[in-house]
Design a protein around this motif. Structure first.
Motif, PDB file in Angstrom:
ATOM      1  N   MET A   1       0.808  -1.184   0.000  1.00  0.00           N
ATOM      2  CA  MET A   1       0.000   0.000   0.000  1.00  0.00           C
ATOM      3  C   MET A   1       0.862   1.263   0.000  1.00  0.00           C
ATOM      4  N   ALA A   2       1.971   1.247   0.718  1.00  0.00           N
ATOM      5  CA  ALA A   2       2.835   2.425   0.761  1.00  0.00           C
ATOM      6  C   ALA A   2       3.407   2.725  -0.620  1.00  0.00           C
ATOM      7  N   ARG A   3       3.686   1.684  -1.373  1.00  0.00           N
ATOM      8  CA  ARG A   3       4.235   1.890  -2.709  1.00  0.00           C
ATOM      9  C   ARG A   3       3.229   2.636  -3.593  1.00  0.00           C
ATOM     10  N   GLY A   4       1.976   2.303  -3.501  1.00  0.00           N
ATOM     11  CA  GLY A   4       0.948   2.993  -4.267  1.00  0.00           C
ATOM     12  C   GLY A   4       0.835   4.461  -3.880  1.00  0.00           C
ATOM     13  N   ARG A   5       0.987   4.757  -2.617  1.00  0.00           N
ATOM     14  CA  ARG A   5       0.918   6.148  -2.168  1.00  0.00           C
ATOM     15  C   ARG A   5       2.102   6.952  -2.681  1.00  0.00           C
ATOM     16  N   ARG A   6       3.279   6.357  -2.707  1.00  0.00           N
ATOM     17  CA  ARG A   6       4.437   7.065  -3.249  1.00  0.00           C
ATOM     18  C   ARG A   6       4.204   7.400  -4.718  1.00  0.00           C
ATOM     19  N   PHE A   7       3.656   6.466  -5.444  1.00  0.00           N
ATOM     20  CA  PHE A   7       3.379   6.713  -6.851  1.00  0.00           C
ATOM     21  C   PHE A   7       2.376   7.850  -7.002  1.00  0.00           C
ATOM     22  N   ASP A   8       1.356   7.853  -6.159  1.00  0.00           N
ATOM     23  CA  ASP A   8       0.363   8.918  -6.237  1.00  0.00           C
ATOM     24  C   ASP A   8       0.997  10.279  -5.957  1.00  0.00           C
ATOM     25  N   MET A   9       1.891  10.346  -4.978  1.00  0.00           N
ATOM     26  CA  MET A   9       2.557  11.602  -4.658  1.00  0.00           C
ATOM     27  C   MET A   9       3.475  12.021  -5.805  1.00  0.00           C
ATOM     28  N   THR A  10       4.194  11.091  -6.364  1.00  0.00           N
ATOM     29  CA  THR A  10       5.067  11.396  -7.498  1.00  0.00           C
ATOM     30  C   THR A  10       4.240  11.870  -8.682  1.00  0.00           C
ATOM     31  N   ASP A  11       3.141  11.200  -8.928  1.00  0.00           N
ATOM     32  CA  ASP A  11       2.255  11.594 -10.014  1.00  0.00           C
ATOM     33  C   ASP A  11       1.719  13.000  -9.780  1.00  0.00           C
ATOM     34  N   TRP A  12       1.311  13.298  -8.558  1.00  0.00           N
ATOM     35  CA  TRP A  12       0.808  14.628  -8.240  1.00  0.00           C
ATOM     36  C   TRP A  12       1.893  15.679  -8.442  1.00  0.00           C
ATOM     37  N   LEU A  13       3.097  15.423  -7.935  1.00  0.00           N
ATOM     38  CA  LEU A  13       4.195  16.377  -8.095  1.00  0.00           C
ATOM     39  C   LEU A  13       4.498  16.631  -9.563  1.00  0.00           C
ATOM     40  N   ALA A  14       4.551  15.560 -10.330  1.00  0.00           N
ATOM     41  CA  ALA A  14       4.865  15.703 -11.749  1.00  0.00           C
ATOM     42  C   ALA A  14       3.772  16.460 -12.481  1.00  0.00           C
ATOM     43  N   ARG A  15       2.545  16.231 -12.123  1.00  0.00           N
ATOM     44  CA  ARG A  15       1.434  16.834 -12.856  1.00  0.00           C
ATOM     45  C   ARG A  15       1.165  18.277 -12.430  1.00  0.00           C
ATOM     46  N   TYR A  16       1.110  18.543 -11.130  1.00  0.00           N
ATOM     47  CA  TYR A  16       0.653  19.837 -10.658  1.00  0.00           C
ATOM     48  C   TYR A  16       1.763  20.778 -10.223  1.00  0.00           C
ATOM     49  N   LEU A  17       2.868  20.263  -9.755  1.00  0.00           N
ATOM     50  CA  LEU A  17       3.928  21.131  -9.281  1.00  0.00           C
ATOM     51  C   LEU A  17       4.929  21.438 -10.388  1.00  0.00           C
ATOM     52  N   LEU A  18       5.326  20.436 -11.131  1.00  0.00           N
ATOM     53  CA  LEU A  18       6.333  20.629 -12.165  1.00  0.00           C
ATOM     54  C   LEU A  18       5.742  21.065 -13.490  1.00  0.00           C
ATOM     55  N   GLY A  19       4.515  20.683 -13.760  1.00  0.00           N
ATOM     56  CA  GLY A  19       3.873  21.073 -15.007  1.00  0.00           C
ATOM     57  C   GLY A  19       4.275  20.163 -16.151  1.00  0.00           C
ATOM     58  N   PRO A  20       3.848  20.515 -17.353  1.00  0.00           N
ATOM     59  CA  PRO A  20       4.145  19.672 -18.506  1.00  0.00           C
ATOM     60  C   PRO A  20       5.626  19.709 -18.856  1.00  0.00           C
ATOM     61  N   ALA A  21       6.083  18.642 -19.458  1.00  0.00           N
ATOM     62  CA  ALA A  21       7.485  18.546 -19.849  1.00  0.00           C
ATOM     63  C   ALA A  21       7.764  19.492 -21.006  1.00  0.00           C
ATOM     64  N   SER A  22       8.967  20.039 -21.014  1.00  0.00           N
ATOM     65  CA  SER A  22       9.389  20.887 -22.118  1.00  0.00           C
ATOM     66  C   SER A  22      10.196  20.037 -23.085  1.00  0.00           C
ATOM     67  N   VAL A  23       9.881  20.125 -24.354  1.00  0.00           N
ATOM     68  CA  VAL A  23      10.584  19.313 -25.337  1.00  0.00           C
ATOM     69  C   VAL A  23      11.660  20.103 -26.066  1.00  0.00           C
ATOM     70  N   ALA A  24      11.780  21.397 -25.773  1.00  0.00           N
ATOM     71  CA  ALA A  24      12.802  22.225 -26.412  1.00  0.00           C
ATOM     72  C   ALA A  24      14.146  22.027 -25.722  1.00  0.00           C
ATOM     73  N   HIS A  25      15.202  22.290 -26.445  1.00  0.00           N
ATOM     74  CA  HIS A  25      16.542  22.232 -25.864  1.00  0.00           C
ATOM     75  C   HIS A  25      16.652  23.337 -24.814  1.00  0.00           C
ATOM     76  N   PRO A  26      17.161  23.042 -23.611  1.00  0.00           N
ATOM     77  CA  PRO A  26      17.166  24.035 -22.536  1.00  0.00           C
ATOM     78  C   PRO A  26      18.017  25.270 -22.819  1.00  0.00           C
ATOM     79  N   ARG A  27      18.992  25.169 -23.695  1.00  0.00           N
ATOM     80  CA  ARG A  27      19.849  26.316 -23.979  1.00  0.00           C
ATOM     81  C   ARG A  27      19.394  27.110 -25.200  1.00  0.00           C
ATOM     82  N   ARG A  28      18.347  26.645 -25.844  1.00  0.00           N
ATOM     83  CA  ARG A  28      17.835  27.355 -27.010  1.00  0.00           C
ATOM     84  C   ARG A  28      17.159  28.648 -26.575  1.00  0.00           C
ATOM     85  N   ALA A  29      17.432  29.707 -27.278  1.00  0.00           N
ATOM     86  CA  ALA A  29      16.807  30.989 -26.952  1.00  0.00           C
ATOM     87  C   ALA A  29      15.320  30.925 -27.282  1.00  0.00           C
ATOM     88  N   GLY A  30      14.520  31.563 -26.468  1.00  0.00           N
ATOM     89  CA  GLY A  30      13.086  31.602 -26.709  1.00  0.00           C
ATOM     90  C   GLY A  30      12.755  32.547 -27.862  1.00  0.00           C
TER      91      GLY A  30
END
Length: 79
Positions: free
Chosen positions: A1-30
């Motif tokens: 059960m603890a493993r499922g909760r860790r996944f839920d927390m990781t999923d929440w952090l990835a979705r709501y705190l970090l936001g969507p992934a950026s696919v651009a090169h990090p050093r590319r000028a905007g």
């Protein structure tokens, strides 16, 4: 059960705190702002000012309110 909760927390952090992934090169000028975006930015800067409250929180208020309350505006580079 603890493993499922860790996944839920990781999923929440990835979705709501970090936001969507950026696919651009990090050093590319905007991209440069277009003319309409530059006009909007200058209008916002002329209408609003950043102020800091007693707790240190920085927020925006319209210039008339800042002048009426005696709030000290922050430099734009200080945020």
């Amino acid at each position: 059960m603890a493993r499922g909760r860790r996944f839920d927390m990781t999923d929440w952090l990835a979705r709501y705190l970090l936001g969507p992934a950026s696919v651009a090169h990090p050093r590319r000028a905007g991209r440069r702002a277009n003319e309409a975006e530059q006009e909007r930015e200058s209008a916002l800067r002329s209408e609003f000012v950043r102020v800091r409250d007693a707790s240190g929180r920085v927020y925006l208020v319209d210039r008339a309110t800042a002048e009426a309350t005696g709030a000290t505006p922050l430099d734009d580079d200080a945020h």
